[in-house]
Structures are given as C-alpha cells and as structure tokens.
Design a protein around this motif. Structure first.
Motif, PDB file in Angstrom:
ATOM      1  N   PHE A 447      36.740 -44.385 -42.727  1.00 32.90           N
ATOM      2  CA  PHE A 447      37.548 -43.272 -42.211  1.00 32.90           C
ATOM      3  C   PHE A 447      37.478 -42.069 -43.154  1.00 32.90           C
ATOM      4  CE2 PHE A 447      41.596 -40.964 -42.166  1.00 32.90           C
ATOM      5  CZ  PHE A 447      41.642 -40.561 -40.841  1.00 32.90           C
ATOM      6  N   LEU A 448      37.581 -42.336 -44.450  1.00 35.47           N
ATOM      7  CA  LEU A 448      37.571 -41.235 -45.417  1.00 35.47           C
ATOM      8  C   LEU A 448      36.219 -40.531 -45.431  1.00 35.47           C
ATOM      9  CD1 LEU A 448      39.476 -42.867 -48.434  1.00 35.47           C
ATOM     10  CD2 LEU A 448      40.320 -41.122 -46.849  1.00 35.47           C
ATOM     11  N   GLN A 451      35.441 -39.434 -41.126  1.00 37.52           N
ATOM     12  CA  GLN A 451      36.380 -38.521 -40.477  1.00 37.52           C
ATOM     13  C   GLN A 451      36.850 -37.410 -41.410  1.00 37.52           C
ATOM     14  OE1 GLN A 451      37.420 -38.501 -37.162  1.00 37.52           O
ATOM     15  NE2 GLN A 451      35.768 -39.963 -36.912  1.00 37.52           N
ATOM     16  N   VAL A 452      37.287 -37.783 -42.603  1.00 39.49           N
ATOM     17  CA  VAL A 452      37.796 -36.780 -43.543  1.00 39.49           C
ATOM     18  C   VAL A 452      36.647 -36.008 -44.180  1.00 39.49           C
ATOM     19  CG1 VAL A 452      39.166 -36.392 -45.631  1.00 39.49           C
ATOM     20  CG2 VAL A 452      39.849 -38.173 -44.000  1.00 39.49           C
ATOM     21  N   GLY A 453      35.662 -36.739 -44.689  1.00 39.56           N
ATOM     22  CA  GLY A 453      34.548 -36.075 -45.354  1.00 39.56           C
ATOM     23  C   GLY A 453      33.487 -35.532 -44.424  1.00 39.56           C
ATOM     24  N   GLN A 454      33.498 -35.973 -43.141  1.00 35.80           N
ATOM     25  CA  GLN A 454      32.523 -35.505 -42.152  1.00 35.80           C
ATOM     26  C   GLN A 454      31.085 -35.673 -42.663  1.00 35.80           C
ATOM     27  OE1 GLN A 454      33.173 -34.226 -38.921  1.00 35.80           O
ATOM     28  NE2 GLN A 454      35.184 -35.099 -39.349  1.00 35.80           N
TER      29      GLN A 454
END
Length: 539
Positions: A447-448, A451-454
C-alpha cells in the motif's frame, strides 16, 4: 545393516544427483520458454502479456493449493530401507530400485500410502478449480473479459490443471524412488511440447491475421499436462509392477491399523498435510501476492512489464534456486526422519548443517556477483532482445531493481526448505501464525509503495523485498533454535564472506552506476562483459 555414516553419504549422494537433474529440468524448461517468448515477444503487446500473467497465476494457484501440502507430507514417508533406496538414484524405469526380500512388504506399504495420499490432491483440485474458474471469470476487469477467446482460455487452462493433478500418484512414485533421470526426461519433453505449441499457434495466428489473445498460452498448458501424464505413466507403471503395489486408491495392508485413517491414508501424513495446507494458504498469498495486488491495482501494461521483469530477472531463481530448494528439502527430510539411533541422529544433523552452510555460502558469493553486475548488465542485454516495443526507462529501472530482489529469493527459499523439513506439526502451526503477520506486513508495504508512493510495478518489487526479508529472518531464527535444541550451533561466520569481498562489490557497484545510460552498442556490451568477468575472477 549399513552404518550411520554410510546412510548419510548415500542421502547426500542422492541429493547431489537429484539437484543436478532438477537443475537440468529447470534449465531446459526455462530455455525452451525463453526462446519461445523471445520469438513471440516482438509481436506481443504488454496488455496481452499482462493477461497471460494472470492466466499463469490462475494455473499456478489451483495446482499449489491442491498438491503442495500433500507433496510436503509425502516427503516425510521414506522407503523402509532408505539407504538401499538411495543407492539406486537415477535408476531407469526398466531397472527400478530393487528391494531385498525382507523389505518388500514394508516398501509396498510405504509406496501404496504415498499413492493413496496423492489422490487427495485430485479430490481437492476438482472443487478448487471450479471455484477459481467461477471467481476469476466474474471478477475480471472489463478490459480482460473482452479480450479475444478469454473465457475459452480460462476453460482450457482449468482442464489443463485437472489433467496435471492426475499425474500426482505417478509423480509421487517417481519422486519416492528418486528416479530423477526419468523425471528430467519427462518434464523436459513436456516443456518442449508446450513451447512448440505456443510458438506454432502464435505464428499461425500472425500469418493468418487472426487475434487469438492468450489462447496459445492456455493450449500450451494443456499440451504440457497431457505430455506429463503419458511420460510419468510409462515410468511409474514399471515401478509398480516391480514392487507389487497399485497406482489406484487401494487399502493399505498393515498390522498397525491405528496409524491409518480408514485403511487408506497414514494418520501422521494426514496431520502434517493438514497443518501445511493452512500454512500454504498464507504462504501462497505471500509468494504470489505481488501478482494478485498487481492485477487488482495496476493497468495491464504494468502487469505485462512486471511479468517481463519477473520472467527475465527470475531466470536465475527458477533455474538454480528452485532445484536446490527442492532437492535440499527432500534431503533434509530424509536426514531428519531416517535416524535409527542417537549416533545416527547426530551424524545426520551434522550433515544437514554442513549442507545448509555450503548452500548459504554459495548464495552469498552469488549475491556478491548479482548485486553489482545485474542492475547494469540485464537492461543492456534486454535492449538487444526485446525490440523497440519494450524499450523504456520504466522497464529498464524495473529490471535493474529486480536484480536486488534475487538474493532475498535465494536465502528465503533454502531457509524455508529447512523449516518445512525439520518443523514439527506445532512448529508448522506457529509458522502459519507468523505467516499471517507477514501477510499484513506485505500488504502495508504494498500500500505504501503502490498507493502512497505511486511507484507502480517498482513499488511491488520493494514490497516483495520487505516480505522476503521478514520471512527469512523468522526462518533463520527457527534454524538457530533448532540446532541449539539439538546440541549444536550455526552462526553467520559459518557462511559469511570476507569484509574485502563486500568492499570490492561496493566499488564495482559505484563504477557501473556511473556508466548507466542508453548506450546499447554491441561493442560497449562486450567491454562491460569483460569488466564483469575480471570482477568475477577477482571475487
């Protein structure tokens, strides 16, 4: 009766022979697959390769859940006379392993119990394949479901998995009698037939102007399964005639009926397979979780790029690591389950420790080669093979990053092979609990990074590195406590490298990092290979 040292020597000899043949299997199958992919790569779009990666995940998942726990349990059912069986490593089906008269009855019981256990894989595979087929077709994205021949491809792949599961009783016999030479011949033939069928269908479709999507891959799985059935039957049927047991589900003749479940399945193997099955659910989510997350959270193009990096970057893992892990798992199980005295137990434990240390040391050397050289050389080689369709900085970066992931695959594979062979049922349940925690760790990391780091497919490689690192740490903790509980120790110094080796690797990494660029000339590649060869010899 053979002495303990002789038993150990025979087990180690069978492991070495088995590893050689398993490496040949992986090398030939991957070579056939590599050539086939290379022939069709220039006409294959990233989206089509992404769907093919999903189809492969579907195929692997059904087989894994159906047979992995059963195979692990069967490995703990050695023949009655282990030492004599091991002396027949690589025997041909025309001359199967001959048992002495006093061992015939026990060997027949052991072999029949293995055959019977294998039928559980078929029983599990039928409902699993139906459930997977229904869920996969219903949950597929619109882009995937509208691909040409998508539903037909899923149906053909489902049939292929069921046919491959029919080989389990045959495979179990080949594996138990350690007929690695025959196994190599069968699996190499199946890999060749699969590659030829995929290439032939793609060439025909391209020549005819048809778009048949991923149907060639599905038909390739079908041809592979049919070849395995025919080949394994020819080998296993001769063994059954020699040792007077059946390839059908048959009651096990034994005076110790308390050890059997319904006169068909040995209770100890049922207990082990049950524990391993629940563990395997979590383990498969960790092992194939990257493909599942990628399918759910990224585009088909990203999935195709990741599949490409996994296929090219993972060649070393599949050709070298997987055979070593499989043969080591069999060897560890034989050593830990064949001891008949305290002295032999210590002999076997010492042999297992030495074997594990040698492999870990070899993996450390390989890591010192792959980490500095791989990130620079692999993209350069791929530029010459993949063509303009796949030329991009994203693919180059993904291939380079995957090289850092390979050492984690190596150390995790051999450490978990040891755990699966040495762990008791309670240890396996404890490991399953930790695997659940590792799943959470992997999900958070994914997820990190995604989604967060793309970071796309690169983020998934980072998440996999985190996943393998925590799993390996737990496995080494178990290994250390296992040896400690048996009166010995294993330390990092047993397989670690000299500090000068790490310094040399860091210098080489820095030198090649400064040279990275779009230059793909053949002359430059030759210079880089020469520099790499000098580094390897110095190492």
């Amino acid at each position: 009766m053979p002495r303990p040292r002789e038993d150990v020597d025979r087990i180690l000899a069978s492991s070495a022979s088995g590893t050689s043949f398993l490496i040949i299997i992986q090398l030939s199958s991957r070579l056939f697959t590599f050539i086939a992919n290379q022939l069709i790569l220039r006409s294959l779009s990233p989206a089509t390769l992404g769907i093919a990666a999903q189809l492969e995940l579907y195929f692997i998942s059904i087989l894994y859940f159906s047979r992995e726990s059963i195979r692990t349990a069967i490995q703990r059912q050695p023949l009655v006379s282990t030492s004599k069986a091991n002396s027949n490593v690589g025997a041909s089906p025309s001359k199967p392993c001959r048992a002495p008269a006093e061992d015939t009855g026990g060997r027949r019981i052991a072999s029949q119990s293995v055959v019977n256990m294998s039928y559980l894989s078929i029983g599990m595979g039928i409902p699993l394949s139906m459930a997977f087929a229904a869920s996969y077709t219903r949950l597929a994205s619109e882009e995937v479901s509208q691909a040409p021949f998508y539903r037909l491809s899923v149906a053909v792949t489902t049939v292929a998995t069921l046919l491959e599961l029919l080989t389990e009783p045959l495979f179990a016999i080949v594996q138990q009698y350690m007929l690695y030479k025959n196994r190599a011949a069968v699996e190499m033939g199946a890999a060749l037939i699969k590659s030829l069928s995929v290439c032939t269908l793609f060439f025909w479709a391209s020549w005819s102007g048809y778009n048949i999507g991923v149907l060639p891959f599905a038909l390739g799985y079908l041809c592979h399964s049919l070849t395995l059935i025919g080949g394994y039957y020819l080998v296993a049927s001769k063994v059954t005639k020699e040792h007077k047991f059946s390839l059908l589900l048959t009651k096990i003749p034994s005076s110790e009926m308390s050890a059997l479940v319904g006169h068909l399945f040995p209770r100890p193997l049922i207990q082990i397979s049950t524990n391993v099955f629940f563990q395997s659910i979590v383990k498969h989510l960790l092992t194939q979780g990257d493909a599942m997350i990628l399918a759910a959270m990224t585009t088909l193009e990203d999935q195709g790029a990741y599949a490409l990096a996994s296929n090219y970057g993972g060649l070393v893992a599949r050709i070298l690591f997987q055979p070593i892990e499989e043969s080591s798992r069999t060897m560890f199980a034989s050593l830990f389950n064949s001891a008949r005295s305290t002295k032999q137990k210590m002999e076997n434990l010492t042999a297992a420790k030495a074997h594990l240390g040698d492999i870990l040391w070899a993996y450390a050397i390989l890591s010192a080669l792959v980490v500095p050289l791989g990130p620079y050389l692999v993209p350069q080689v791929f530029h010459m093979l993949g063509g303009d369709r796949w030329a991009s900085a994203d693919v180059d970066g993904l291939l380079s990053l995957y090289c850092y992931y390979i050492p984690f695959l190596a150390f995790n594979g051999i450490s978990e092979a040891f755990v699966s062979s040495a762990a008791s049922p309670s240890d396996l349940r404890r490991q399953a609990g930790w695997m659940g925690a590792f799943s959470g760790c992997f999900a958070v990391a994914a997820f990190l990074f995604l989604q967060v780091g793309q970071l796309g497919a690169r983020g998934l490689v980072y998440a996999n590195i985190v996943n393998m690192a925590v799993r390996t740490a737990w496995s080494f903790s178990f290994i250390k406590s296992y040896f400690s509980g048996n009166g010995t120790t294993i330390k990092m110094t047993d397989f670690g490298l000299r500090s000068s080796t790490y310094i040399l690797g860091a210098i080489m990494s820095a030198m090649l990092a400064r040279k990275r660029g779009p230059n793909t000339s053949f002359q430059t590649l030759l210079k880089d290979v020469a520099i790499s060869a000098i580094y390897g010899l110095t190492l």
